[in-house]
Write an enzyme that holds these catalytic residues in place. Sequence first.
Site, PDB file in Angstrom:
ATOM      1  N   ARG A 123      56.370  32.875  44.228  1.00 54.61           N
ATOM      2  CA  ARG A 123      55.445  33.839  44.832  1.00 54.61           C
ATOM      3  C   ARG A 123      55.016  33.484  46.252  1.00 54.61           C
ATOM      4  NH1 ARG A 123      51.544  35.706  39.847  1.00 54.61           N
ATOM      5  NH2 ARG A 123      53.212  36.916  38.901  1.00 54.61           N
TER       6      ARG A 123
ATOM      7  N   GLU B  89      60.596  36.721  35.107  1.00 56.26           N
ATOM      8  CA  GLU B  89      59.803  36.819  36.331  1.00 56.26           C
ATOM      9  C   GLU B  89      60.186  35.673  37.252  1.00 56.26           C
ATOM     10  OE1 GLU B  89      55.771  39.244  35.528  1.00 56.26           O
ATOM     11  OE2 GLU B  89      55.716  37.221  34.777  1.00 56.26           O
TER      12      GLU B  89
ATOM     13  N   ARG C  47      50.896  28.758  40.880  1.00 55.06           N
ATOM     14  CA  ARG C  47      51.052  29.103  39.466  1.00 55.06           C
ATOM     15  C   ARG C  47      52.389  29.800  39.203  1.00 55.06           C
ATOM     16  NH1 ARG C  47      49.430  34.042  36.290  1.00 55.06           N
ATOM     17  NH2 ARG C  47      49.388  35.012  38.321  1.00 55.06           N
TER      18      ARG C  47
ATOM     19  N   HIS D 280      45.251  36.870  44.419  1.00 52.92           N
ATOM     20  CA  HIS D 280      45.546  37.219  43.036  1.00 52.92           C
ATOM     21  C   HIS D 280      45.030  36.188  42.039  1.00 52.92           C
ATOM     22  CE1 HIS D 280      47.712  39.066  39.787  1.00 52.92           C
ATOM     23  NE2 HIS D 280      48.484  38.008  39.592  1.00 52.92           N
TER      24      HIS D 280
ATOM     25  N   HIS E 146      49.495  37.449  45.569  1.00 53.16           N
ATOM     26  CA  HIS E 146      50.600  38.147  44.908  1.00 53.16           C
ATOM     27  C   HIS E 146      51.345  38.944  45.973  1.00 53.16           C
ATOM     28  CE1 HIS E 146      52.994  40.538  42.224  1.00 53.16           C
ATOM     29  NE2 HIS E 146      52.568  39.808  41.217  1.00 53.16           N
TER      30      HIS E 146
HETATM   31  C1  LIG Z   1      45.993  42.700  38.196  1.00 52.80           C
HETATM   32  C2  LIG Z   1      46.271  41.383  37.530  1.00 52.80           C
HETATM   33  C3  LIG Z   1      47.468  41.183  36.870  1.00 52.80           C
HETATM   34  C4  LIG Z   1      47.736  39.963  36.245  1.00 52.80           C
HETATM   35  N1  LIG Z   1      48.895  39.818  35.533  1.00 52.80           N
HETATM   36  C5  LIG Z   1      49.083  38.686  34.821  1.00 52.80           C
HETATM   37  C6  LIG Z   1      50.199  38.556  33.942  1.00 52.80           C
HETATM   38  O1  LIG Z   1      51.001  39.467  33.801  1.00 52.80           O
HETATM   39  N2  LIG Z   1      50.328  37.402  33.252  1.00 52.80           N
HETATM   40  C7  LIG Z   1      49.446  36.358  33.363  1.00 52.80           C
HETATM   41  O2  LIG Z   1      49.620  35.327  32.707  1.00 52.80           O
HETATM   42  N3  LIG Z   1      48.384  36.468  34.189  1.00 52.80           N
HETATM   43  C8  LIG Z   1      48.170  37.600  34.897  1.00 52.80           C
HETATM   44  N4  LIG Z   1      47.080  37.701  35.706  1.00 52.80           N
HETATM   45  C9  LIG Z   1      46.122  36.595  35.746  1.00 52.80           C
HETATM   46  C10 LIG Z   1      45.326  36.585  34.448  1.00 52.80           C
HETATM   47  O3  LIG Z   1      45.033  37.907  34.079  1.00 52.80           O
HETATM   48  C11 LIG Z   1      44.027  35.818  34.588  1.00 52.80           C
HETATM   49  O4  LIG Z   1      44.231  34.585  35.199  1.00 52.80           O
HETATM   50  C12 LIG Z   1      43.413  35.570  33.216  1.00 52.80           C
HETATM   51  O5  LIG Z   1      43.335  36.782  32.511  1.00 52.80           O
HETATM   52  C13 LIG Z   1      42.042  34.951  33.369  1.00 52.80           C
HETATM   53  O6  LIG Z   1      41.408  34.966  32.134  1.00 52.80           O
HETATM   54  P1  LIG Z   1      39.968  34.342  31.988  1.00 52.80           P
HETATM   55  O7  LIG Z   1      39.571  34.545  30.574  1.00 52.80           O
HETATM   56  O8  LIG Z   1      39.954  32.992  32.541  1.00 52.80           O
HETATM   57  O9  LIG Z   1      39.055  35.231  32.978  1.00 52.80           O
HETATM   58  P2  LIG Z   1      38.763  36.789  33.007  1.00 52.80           P
HETATM   59  O10 LIG Z   1      39.688  37.543  32.151  1.00 52.80           O
HETATM   60  O11 LIG Z   1      38.690  37.202  34.421  1.00 52.80           O
HETATM   61  O12 LIG Z   1      37.301  36.888  32.381  1.00 52.80           O
HETATM   62  C14 LIG Z   1      36.178  36.412  33.080  1.00 52.80           C
HETATM   63  C15 LIG Z   1      34.926  36.796  32.322  1.00 52.80           C
HETATM   64  O13 LIG Z   1      33.816  36.064  32.833  1.00 52.80           O
HETATM   65  C16 LIG Z   1      32.703  36.922  32.981  1.00 52.80           C
HETATM   66  N5  LIG Z   1      31.819  36.366  34.012  1.00 52.80           N
HETATM   67  C17 LIG Z   1      32.141  35.951  35.258  1.00 52.80           C
HETATM   68  N6  LIG Z   1      31.049  35.496  35.894  1.00 52.80           N
HETATM   69  C18 LIG Z   1      30.010  35.621  35.038  1.00 52.80           C
HETATM   70  C19 LIG Z   1      28.618  35.344  35.111  1.00 52.80           C
HETATM   71  N7  LIG Z   1      28.045  34.844  36.212  1.00 52.80           N
HETATM   72  N8  LIG Z   1      27.851  35.605  34.027  1.00 52.80           N
HETATM   73  C20 LIG Z   1      28.380  36.136  32.902  1.00 52.80           C
HETATM   74  N9  LIG Z   1      29.693  36.431  32.782  1.00 52.80           N
HETATM   75  C21 LIG Z   1      30.494  36.171  33.833  1.00 52.80           C
HETATM   76  C22 LIG Z   1      33.319  38.260  33.359  1.00 52.80           C
HETATM   77  O14 LIG Z   1      32.394  39.286  33.112  1.00 52.80           O
HETATM   78  C23 LIG Z   1      34.534  38.264  32.425  1.00 52.80           C
HETATM   79  O15 LIG Z   1      34.135  38.699  31.155  1.00 52.80           O
HETATM   80  C24 LIG Z   1      46.794  38.911  36.332  1.00 52.80           C
HETATM   81  C25 LIG Z   1      45.598  39.102  37.011  1.00 52.80           C
HETATM   82  C26 LIG Z   1      45.325  40.328  37.602  1.00 52.80           C
HETATM   83  C27 LIG Z   1      44.023  40.517  38.311  1.00 52.80           C
END
Ligand SMILES: Cc1cc2nc3c(=O)[nH]c(=O)nc-3n(C[C@H](O)[C@H](O)[C@H](O)COP(=O)(O)OP(=O)(O)OC[C@H]3O[C@@H](n4cnc5c(N)ncnc54)[C@H](O)[C@@H]3O)c2cc1C
Length: 539
Positions: free
Chosen positions: A289, A126, A385, A350, A243
Amino acid sequence: MLPRYLKNFDTAKLRKEESDFLVIGTGIAGLVTALNLAKSGKVTLLSKERLAECNTEYAQGGIAAVIAKEDTPQSHYQDTLEAGAGLCNPKAVDILVNEGSKRIKELIDLGVNFDRKGEQILLTKEAAHSCRRILHAGGDATGREIRKSLVEQVASEDNVTLEDGIFAVDLLTDNQEVHGILAYDRRQEEYLLYLSKVVVLATGGAGQIYHATSNPSVATGDGIALAYRAGAKVTDLEFVQFHPTTLELEGVDNFLISEAVRGEGGVLRNQAGDRFMTRYHQLADLAPRDIVARAIYQEMKVSGADHVYLDVTALDSAFIKKRFPTIYRTCLDHGIDISQDYIPVAPAAHYLMGGILSNLHGETNIKGLFACGETACIGIHGANRLASNSLLDGLVFGKRVADRATTYLNQGDFSKGISLKYEAQSTIEDIGKIPSKERVKGLMSAKLGIVRERTELEKGLAEADNLLAYLNYDLSNVHDFELQNLITLAHLSFKGALYREESRGAHYRKDFPVVETAWEKHIILQKDREWEELAIEFE
Ligand SMILES: Cc1cc2nc3c(=O)[nH]c(=O)nc-3n(C[C@H](O)[C@H](O)[C@H](O)COP(=O)(O)OP(=O)(O)OC[C@H]3O[C@@H](n4cnc5c(N)ncnc54)[C@H](O)[C@@H]3O)c2cc1C
């Protein structure tokens, strides 16, 4: 004045749930943390929606890690620092690239089926990675595959209570020490308290603050806003990654077209059909990006169109269908056969590089409060990032948070529980029309987008500050809490973007178009305090 809590409440009158550890968020960061905490005590793991609704579920391209023979941690480290444009915390990046491969092996042991050819794990390339180091699963469904295995494992742990539909409204704190959260149970339609000496915020990103975003509806920056209200330091909020390539069709959400598509040979074309990226950067379509997003912005401005095109028609059709099944199917659902047609694409919000300021163990400045994943800012991503580093971030630092939280709990040096009655919000019912989320999105999209400048930022900050008044009313549903959090985040992001008088990584100021060495520092914001600056290293 920003209120301390969004809701009036009396702890004596609310139902209470108690656990050793409280983890909020069921994306990769929260799941990994909970899994690693399960051996140390009772864990409650919450999400505000159904479990799968999170950024992790939608991650397509993959997860970066040093597993190829020809790759080295040093090379991954260097690529990450370069993308981060001078604002990464080198110690955090060092941990990420060195602990990453071990954590990936653990994922494989848990049952994550990374794509393989025979026994060999397939790796893709990538943007801004100097070699192929992205593992992927289910073709372009990496996040879903990882999340599925983690949830299965977490659900099988007796020590973990998993609850969805619970919205974290605010942190309960006393003397800068955390005691749990005030929450809203969406099914029971009641407020309750989750009490714990350890609270881990793994609440993900905030893409929903913009009209065009790849993020699902849950990404409203709640964790950052509620931590800020409680006195936590937040930082780098001016750095939002747009993105470059999301599907741009009228009335259709900005579905992500992964960078891996360009990694496998896809190219960008303008309205005239020209491959314009060669004019902007020597890495052409695989430039960082921020550069690709700005180039597309520029091409769209020149042509007046709301999109450019991504062309994958030179790739073998069978390969496209196997390698990118979700993208192929989604585009086809909208009448675009990507093996034959150009894909109309435009940039969309993104990833948020900034977040709750956390050290190398996810500790914040509030005792007992930890943060990891997209909501945290440990300094891995700097001003921009590197692709596929965020799943790895959640994986590596989720484990580190669990380790440190266990030590913290075992020390047992806590003040006694909290008893609190809070009544500060106005209970006047008629406050006029509550602004819609669309208004905040419109404000951010118009004034804090890919290209920024002082006059617009000042207007944006003034409007965001006006909207802050709505935080002083006792509103009471999840939509309104999210709106209040978005307003808070908009206010903080405008502040950061206005202060930073330079262009660096994802933050581009038309009026200050170059990198300024003097700005090689972070803007840290804390409630009731003026901003302060910090040197490059957080810890
Ligand atoms: C379409 C897309 C494609 C991506 N592709 C990639 C990739 O290929 N590789 C990569 O490394 N990254 C990628 N990313 C980025 C990556 O997916 C995210 O940065 C990462 O998954 C974030 O993980 P997290 O556990 O921090 O948050 P999340 O996976 O977003 O989880 C957040 C959690 O917090 C909970 N939450 C939020 N607020 C509250 C609240 N007030 N009360 C209770 N619960 C709450 C939500 O319900 C959820 O369960 C992508 C992102 C997107 C959107």
